[in-house]
Design an enzyme around this catalytic site. Structure first.
Site, PDB file in Angstrom:
ATOM      1  N   GLN A   1       3.527 -10.789  -3.485  1.00  0.00           N
ATOM      2  CA  GLN A   1       2.194 -10.780  -2.882  1.00  0.00           C
ATOM      3  C   GLN A   1       1.101 -11.081  -3.887  1.00  0.00           C
ATOM      4  OE1 GLN A   1       1.882  -6.931  -0.966  1.00  0.00           O
ATOM      5  NE2 GLN A   1       3.620  -7.323   0.377  1.00  0.00           N
TER       6      GLN A   1
ATOM      7  N   HIS B   1       1.435  -5.042  -2.942  1.00  0.00           N
ATOM      8  CA  HIS B   1       0.236  -4.212  -2.802  1.00  0.00           C
ATOM      9  C   HIS B   1      -0.753  -4.362  -3.956  1.00  0.00           C
ATOM     10  CE1 HIS B   1       2.737  -1.272  -0.078  1.00  0.00           C
ATOM     11  NE2 HIS B   1       2.782  -2.549   0.325  1.00  0.00           N
TER      12      HIS B   1
ATOM     13  N   GLU C   1      -5.215   0.805   9.120  1.00  0.00           N
ATOM     14  CA  GLU C   1      -6.445   1.571   9.323  1.00  0.00           C
ATOM     15  C   GLU C   1      -7.694   0.752   9.055  1.00  0.00           C
ATOM     16  OE1 GLU C   1      -4.623   5.886   7.790  1.00  0.00           O
ATOM     17  OE2 GLU C   1      -6.258   4.928   6.677  1.00  0.00           O
TER      18      GLU C   1
ATOM     19  N   TYR D   1      -8.656   9.304   1.276  1.00  0.00           N
ATOM     20  CA  TYR D   1      -8.272   8.759   2.578  1.00  0.00           C
ATOM     21  C   TYR D   1      -6.794   8.946   2.912  1.00  0.00           C
ATOM     22  CZ  TYR D   1     -13.001   7.484   3.044  1.00  0.00           C
ATOM     23  OH  TYR D   1     -14.371   7.602   3.169  1.00  0.00           O
TER      24      TYR D   1
ATOM     25  N   TYR E   1       9.366   2.745   6.681  1.00  0.00           N
ATOM     26  CA  TYR E   1      10.138   1.668   7.291  1.00  0.00           C
ATOM     27  C   TYR E   1      11.493   2.143   7.810  1.00  0.00           C
ATOM     28  CZ  TYR E   1       6.547  -1.475   5.606  1.00  0.00           C
ATOM     29  OH  TYR E   1       5.331  -2.101   5.404  1.00  0.00           O
TER      30      TYR E   1
END
Length: 373
Positions: A87, A149, A242, A252, A263
């Site tokens: 990513q 991420h 979210e 959070y 998963y």
């Protein structure tokens, strides 16, 4: 002189924009979807220069200039070494409001050192087709292995400070730590200093650049055009995507609370709520895999004004989120599903039209126009 002119002309490889327009129906509009440019390798971030050209990042590590007519340049020179893979790669891009005088842009990318890779943010001057005078404003500490991420959205606050979203790099347990950079919103000045009013500034036991924490992988960020409040969205695991309004110093919840599951379908943390942890403004279960977001303020889509537009990767669509005032979601519309495209970024252009980046090896810039005839 002839050499200089030839250099400028050769900077743009003219991919004749395909005559490609599709019409789709939405609740309020018949929308024409026009391909502005294609042939981009996993485009990730989009921003406009004052002359109407677009800056587009390609995740493998290239920055392009694209004219309004769809002419795509050769790669801009002067980028740092981008550790692309998974990513990670060259990710978001942002043009400074004073670009006409300064030439300053900001961009994020995955950088490698002996510990692995992490998100890095750089300010540089775009001089023609070359970046110069690079300054690192933020480095994720510490870096780590793995390709997940990186977060990496940028947003400028009304006070001129810079918000940066970073993911947990697949190390969920560290998203609750204030001593490392994992799963956070970062706030710095545009010269890389920590503002004195950051919530953890001056504390020896924290990273002072942290604005909020307990996030998983935020890949959307936008400042509300009226309130100046930062809005973000973030990927959940299996469900639990979210929308959040990150406030200074707030937690959070990831990975202690979530509206999704792991998963393997196992429970995440303690469930949906825990004292001292913020609730999301809105969540999706199952996941849509959100990426990119913008508030609609323009005239062409007047019936969408004040709505939030969010791209979806897994569900390959554009989501229109309706709001009641500043802080309550009242509904959503799923649009453009017939295109079958992973939507990586969503921006509103100076012309008021909506622009999308599609995430594929043959990525496109799409422009949405209301059909008026």
């Amino acid at each position: 002189m002839r050499t200089a002119i030839l250099t400028v002309l050769l900077a743009f490889v003219i991919f004749a924009p395909p005559v490609d327009a599709t019409e789709v129906s939405t609740e309020h509009y018949r929308v024409r979807v026009v391909t502005v440019a294609d042939g981009l390798a996993h485009p990730w971030g989009l921003a406009w220069l004052p002359d109407g050209r677009m800056l587009v990042t390609e995740r493998p590590g290239r920055l392009r200039l694209v004219t309004p007519e769809g002419e795509v340049s050769e790669p801009v020179a002067g980028l740092p070494s981008v550790a692309a893979g998974g990513q990670g790669g060259l990710l978001d891009v942002l043009v400074d409001p004073g670009f006409a005088d300064s030439g300053i842009i900001y961009f994020t990318y995955s950088e490698r050192d002996h510990d692995g890779r992490g998100t890095t943010v750089v300010r540089a001057v775009l001089d023609g087709m070359t970046l110069r005078d690079p300054v690192v404003l933020f480095r994720q500490i510490p870096k780590s292995g793995g390709g997940r991420h990186f977060g990496s959205r940028l947003a400028l606050a009304p006070d001129g400070t810079l918000f940066i979203t970073i993911g947990d790099r697949g190390q969920a347990e560290l998203a609750q730590s204030l001593t490392v950079n994992r799963g956070q919103v970062i706030r710095v000045t545009t010269d890389g200093r920590v503002p004195d009013d950051n919530p953890f500034a001056g504390r020896a036991d924290t990273r002072p650049e942290i604005w909020s924490y307990g996030h998983r992988n935020p890949q959307g960020a936008a400042v509300h055009p009226e309130t100046g409040q930062l809005w973000i969205h973030e990927h959940g695991a299996r469900g639990g995507d979210e929308i959040n309004l990150p406030l200074p110093g707030r937690n959070y919840g990831w990975p202690e609370i979530s509206y999704g599951t792991h998963y393997d379908w196992s429970k995440i943390g303690v469930g949906h709520a825990r004292e001292g942890m913020e609730q999301p403004l809105h969540y999706w279960d199952p996941s849509i895999a959100p990426s990119g977001m913008t508030f609609v303020t323009g005239t062409p889509f007047g019936k969408w004004r004040g709505n939030l537009l969010i791209g979806a990767l897994k569900d390959r669509m554009l989501v229109r989120v309706t709001l009641d005032g500043d802080h309550r979601v009242t509904g959503e519309e799923h649009m453009l599903e017939e295109l079958g495209e992973r939507v990586r970024d969503v921006r509103q252009g100076a012309d008021g039209h909506i622009y999308l980046l599609t995430d594929s090896r043959n990525g496109r810039i799409l422009r949405l126009e209301p059909v008026t005839d």
